[in-house]
Design a protein around this motif. Structure first.
Motif, mmCIF file in Angstrom:
data_model
loop_
_atom_site.group_PDB
_atom_site.id
_atom_site.type_symbol
_atom_site.label_atom_id
_atom_site.label_comp_id
_atom_site.label_asym_id
_atom_site.label_seq_id
_atom_site.Cartn_x
_atom_site.Cartn_y
_atom_site.Cartn_z
ATOM 1 N N LYS A 167 5.903 3.020 0.378
ATOM 2 C CA LYS A 167 5.186 1.799 0.025
ATOM 3 C C LYS A 167 5.435 0.795 1.127
ATOM 4 O O LYS A 167 6.579 0.450 1.412
ATOM 5 N N TYR A 194 0.841 -1.200 0.000
ATOM 6 C CA TYR A 194 0.000 0.000 0.000
ATOM 7 C C TYR A 194 0.875 1.250 0.000
ATOM 8 O O TYR A 194 1.913 1.289 0.656
ATOM 9 N N ILE A 195 0.437 2.263 -0.721
ATOM 10 C CA ILE A 195 1.124 3.544 -0.753
ATOM 11 C C ILE A 195 0.516 4.411 0.346
ATOM 12 O O ILE A 195 -0.699 4.622 0.392
ATOM 13 N N ILE A 218 -3.191 5.862 0.127
ATOM 14 C CA ILE A 218 -3.569 6.413 -1.170
ATOM 15 C C ILE A 218 -4.411 5.443 -1.984
ATOM 16 O O ILE A 218 -5.394 5.833 -2.606
ATOM 17 N N ASP A 219 -4.043 4.171 -1.997
ATOM 18 C CA ASP A 219 -4.646 3.224 -2.931
ATOM 19 C C ASP A 219 -5.632 2.231 -2.310
ATOM 20 O O ASP A 219 -5.962 1.234 -2.923
ATOM 21 N N ALA A 220 -6.133 2.515 -1.121
ATOM 22 C CA ALA A 220 -7.130 1.643 -0.487
ATOM 23 C C ALA A 220 -7.825 2.414 0.635
ATOM 24 O O ALA A 220 -7.368 3.477 1.042
ATOM 25 N N ARG A 232 5.888 9.883 0.609
ATOM 26 C CA ARG A 232 5.088 8.726 0.220
ATOM 27 C C ARG A 232 5.963 7.501 0.360
ATOM 28 O O ARG A 232 7.083 7.470 -0.115
#
Length: 90
Positions: free
Chosen positions: A85, A33-34, A50-52, A83
């Motif tokens: 990951k 996840y980011i 960001i992505d979930a 940011r």
């Protein structure tokens, strides 16, 4: 934890080389996840995935908790926003 952040930072800044695909890569990518955070001195604050959606995805919520425990080196203390990951493995 600090070493994993440094390794992650180095991996993200290094140019990617062509490598053979492994069978476990899709499984790891599904749990990555980011997370975007504000850098406040040595700690990360106001983190968002960001992505979930952490409210509906337990792994994204775990990534958010992991980000809250990360301490950044002094050289990154003035970065503003970052940011990262994060891999969340079961």
């Amino acid at each position: 934890m600090l070493l994993s952040v440094l390794a992650l930072t180095a991996a993200l800044s290094a140019p990617s080389a062509s490598a053979p695909a492994s069978e476990s890569a899709p499984a790891l990518a599904a749990n990555a996840y980011i997370v975007e955070c504000l850098v406040a001195g040595p700690s990360l604050t106001a983190c968002t995935v960001i992505d979930a959606d952490p409210a509906t995805n337990p792994d994204a919520a775990t990534a958010l908790k992991l980000a809250a425990n990360i301490h950044v080196p002094d050289s990154m203390a003035q970065a503003g926003r970052i940011r990262i990951k994060l891999n969340v493995n079961p």
